[in-house]
Enzyme design. Structure first.
Site, PDB file in Angstrom:
ATOM      1  N   SER A 134       0.977  -1.371   0.227  1.00 18.81           N
ATOM      2  CA  SER A 134       0.152  -0.342   0.073  1.00 18.81           C
ATOM      3  C   SER A 134       1.084   1.263  -0.097  1.00 18.81           C
ATOM      4  CB  SER A 134      -0.997  -0.158   0.741  1.00 18.81           C
ATOM      5  OG  SER A 134      -0.232   0.037   2.138  1.00 18.81           O
ATOM      6  N   LYS A 185      -6.261   5.717   7.737  1.00 20.74           N
ATOM      7  CA  LYS A 185      -4.723   6.094   7.238  1.00 20.74           C
ATOM      8  C   LYS A 185      -5.092   7.385   7.414  1.00 20.74           C
ATOM      9  CE  LYS A 185      -2.389   2.074   4.827  1.00 20.74           C
ATOM     10  NZ  LYS A 185      -2.208   1.491   3.726  1.00 20.74           N
TER      11      LYS A 185
END
Length: 778
Positions: free
Chosen positions: A643, A686
């Site tokens: 990611s 996030k």
């Protein structure tokens, strides 16, 4: 490539309108529908191979919903048979099992107990009667008189021959007739030669008398036995015939009752009260010899049982044999055979097992497969396998198996432990799969709303519409998709329970308190506060500068990537600095994490994909001539996942183009070899992590934000603080589909210019490298 800035209403908690007042169950969710249909299918097939494994995520109600469904399904079926275990008179160590209609087992046990009491009373009355005692006494006196007469005649014959018959320590013998001068105790003189022949003849006649007396005693014993049998038959016939009339129609039981009557006549001693100090074997007491072991009782069950066995050991599943303390030993018999959960669920019922508990005892799993294969239940004393055998311990005959077995567990157990067993598919042919989430459609929203109201009611509170809507939004957040709701509804129930126990939630005026949005928000905040110690310490380290993260300015080759820390009970996001440093060489991209064994295979794959993108973009005519190391700064644990590959690519292009990267922005996303942004997990964690970092490093500047892949737009279900900042323009969220759209956001230059500068740098590297190689060649 287009960049889309997401508005607040596309990233905050979705607002669902609560609906539905009717009662609902978890199996009404579309996420559980597949499992419900699979269970119904399996229950409709009368085959022991079509057992079920229900798999679903933790807290999805997989066990409670399954049990509730099974109970409802069993309620429409007739009650199963009772089972009794009875003495096997021919082979006592192999007791017999009999099937009786529901409720008849208890009635038969009660009736047999009454029968034994009747027979004991009748036999005592018959054997203690004056007529019986007189016949026995007269018979004994008659035989004794005949024996005494024969002995007297023989003694007279001996005296006539000058001999006498006397009793000595060695037995009856013939001696010389004692004279008047012989003193008492004095030994008789030895027989003269002429009298020894007569003495031997007398001894022979004495032996004949003794044999005759024994025969008369045996005849008397036979007469007594015949008398006893006649009396016993008279005492037994009426009561036993009554029991046979009542229960003789049950398969096999009539024959057993006939054998029981014969055994009673042969073992009348079992009905006699023991004398003081007398000890008999346990089965020589009528109360135990003819007892009924009510093995499985369904007298109060209106339908087949759904049995949840929490601890599926062999003994709990298949039954056991108990022992009782006896003087100097342990003893057992058929009355001490105890059933297992397989017996209780037998007869069309369902045995429910937890996958993790069954996997913890592989032996129990193997025996369970054996029972399904052989279609019967055997009881073995496995715990006595290495012990001294107990004489006469029962070995019950197998009982036919007729049930469904349902294993309930997480997908982990299904795909690792059970499916690895080749026999699993033979005996568990039906998979009941519960989805992790469900579409946020009216049907599911109505079901969820009804369940939430039931949760509140069970906690003696009620919720207003705003509170229910907030919980529905939280269900969407837990699903990490604003278009879905989590199937782990028990996590929502935890929030309701915590809200119901907040101060001020006590009943007032006898009515349950009405909780609103504030109570739900408080419960969620309290939960976060309890679990967020690690996150708080990490953000504190960033604020102090211990963990170096910039939220303003611009730096070449340095990007704010985003990671998720999952602690099991709590997950949160945080920024992590990724840096790249390029130089002359031919190694290409070097992953420092891989070189020091801190990078996982997926993370390394992401780096190799970057190498592929760079080669495809810059090495169409010439090979790549550069070294570039990339790393997660201040990362001392393992790194896994791809990611951060978009962030790594931005850092590499920044260093090659010598353009600084904006530090007021962070990025998450995977990238393929064509530069397309790919979806990642934990996007909302996030974003919230970087938002908190920016907030705690100073007031928001209005330029800060996060870049995500376009494919992750539905996954944004952000905290209200982030959504409010987005709505006010103090924080931004952009979605992109390609690296070309990312570069202007971070380098403030169009992608074409960035690539041109990077290409020029690579050409410089290549020229320097060629010059160096030529000089080395000279």
């Amino acid at each position: 490539m287009a960049v889309r800035e997401l508005p607040a209403d596309s990233v905050g908690l979705p607002r669902f309108a609560p609906s539905g007042d009717a009662h609902a169950t978890a199996f009404d969710f579309t996420s559980h529908r597949r499992a419900r249909e699979a269970l119904g299918f399996a229950l409709g097939i009368d085959d022991l191979g079509f057992n079920v494994f229900v798999l679903g995520e933790d807290r999805s109600g997989r066990m409670t919903a399954t049990l509730q469904y099974l109970e409802q399904a069993m309620a429409a079926r007739p009650a199963p048979n009772d089972w009794v275990i009875l003495n096997n008179f021919r082979h006592p160590h192999e007791p017999l099992s009999f099937r009786l209609p529901a409720g008849q087992g208890k009635a038969f046990r009660s009736r047999m107990g009454e029968l034994i009491r009747q027979i004991v009373t009748a036999l005592q009355s018959a054997f203690s009667g004056e007529d019986y005692q007189r016949q026995i006494q007269q018979g004994g006196e008659h035989i004794q008189g005949e024996v005494n007469a024969r002995l007297a005649a023989l003694r007279e014959k001996a005296r006539a021959a000058g001999l006498d018959i006397v009793q000595t320590e060695q037995g009856i013998t013939v001696t010389a007739l004692a004279s008047e001068d012989t003193k008492e105790g004095q030994e008789s003189p030895p027989l003269p030669e002429e009298k020894q022949t007569a003495a031997r003849a007398l001894l022979e006649e004495l032996g004949q008398v003794n044999r005759w007396a024994g025969e008369r005693q045996q005849e008397m014993a036979r007469q007594v036995r015949d008398l006893n049998r006649r009396l016993a038959d008279g005492a037994l016939t009426g009561p036993v015939d009554a029991v046979m009339a009542e229960f003789g129609m049950i398969e096999g039981l009539r024959r057993w009752l006939i054998e029981m009557r014969q055994d009673m006549q042969d073992n009348l001693e079992a009905f006699r009260a023991p004398k003081e100090g007398e000890r008999r074997p346990a089965l020589m007491y009528a109360e135990r010899r003819y007892a009924v072991n009510l093995f499985v009782d369904h007298a109060e069950a209106g339908h087949p049982a759904v049995v949840l066995e929490a601890n599926p050991t062999y003994e709990n599943l298949f039954g056991r044999i108990e022992y009782r303390q006896a003087p100097g030993s342990m003893e057992t018999d058929f009355t001490l055979v105890r059933p297992g959960s397989l017996h209780r669920a037998n007869g069309g019922g369902v045995l429910v097992l937890r996958a993790e508990a069954l996997a913890a005892d592989p032996n129990a799993w193997n025996f369970l497969k054996g029972a399904l294969r052989d279609r019967c239940i055997r009881i073995e004393e496995r715990y006595r396998a290495n012990a001294v055998p107990v004489s006469g311990a029962p070995h019950p005959r197998p009982i036919p198996l007729d049930l469904k077995v349902v294993i309930v567990g997480a997908p982990h157990w299904y795909y690792t432990f059970f499916t690895a067993d080749p026999a699993f598919q033979a005996y568990f042919k039906v998979k009941a799969d519960i989805d992790a989430d469900m579409p946020a459609v009216p049907e599911n929203i109505a079901c969820y709303s009804a369940l939430i109201r039931d949760m509140a009611s069970s906690n003696h509170v009620s919720l207003d519409e705003a509170a229910i809507a907030r919980l529905l939004g939280e269900a969407s957040r837990l699903a990490a998709n604003r278009e879905k709701l989590t199937a782990q509804f028990e996590r929502i129930e935890d929030i309701v329970t915590e809200a119901a126990h907040l101060p001020g939630a006590a009943p007032q005026g006898g009515q349950p308190p009405l909780l609103g949005l504030a109570a739900i928000e408080a419960a969620i905040a309290n939960r976060r506060h309890r679990n967020a110690r690690v996150e708080d310490r990490m953000q504190e380290s960033i604020a102090r500068g211990t963990l170096m993260i910039d939220t303003q300015g611009a730096v070449i080759g340095q990007v704010n990537a985003l990671v998720v820390r999952d602690l099991g009970d709590y997950a949160f996001g945080a920024p992590s600095r990724v840096t790249a440093s390029a130089s002359v060489g031919r190694k290409g991209v070097t992953n420092i994490e891989r070189d020091v064994a801190l990078g996982g295979p997926i993370q390394q794959k992401g780096v190799m994909v970057l190498q592929g993108f760079l080669a495809g973009h810059f090495a169409q005519k010439h090979p790549l001539s550069f070294n570039c190391s990339i790393t997660f700064e201040q990362s001392y644990g393992g790194v896994e996942g791809d990611s951060a590959s978009l962030a790594e690519l931005v850092a590499i292009l920044s260093d090659l183009s010598e353009l600084p990267v904006r530090q007021d922005r962070a990025i998450t996303g995977s990238v393929n070899q064509h530069g397309q942004a790919q979806a990642i997990g934990g996007a909302h964690h996030k974003i919230e992590g970087f938002f908190r970092t920016c907030l705690e490093r100073g007031p928001l500047t209005g330029t800060q934000g996060v870049v995500i892949p376009q494919a992750n737009e539905p996954n944004l279900v952000l905290d209200s603080a982030v959504a409010d900042a987005v709505a006010e323009g103090r924080f931004h969220i952009w979605s992109v589909g390609h690296i070309d759209a990312v570069l202007p956001l971070f380098l403030d230059r169009p992608a074409e210019e960035v690539y041109a500068l990077a290409h020029a740098k690579l050409e410089t590297f290549d020229r320097l490298l060629r010059q160096r190689e030529e000089q080395a060649g000279d």
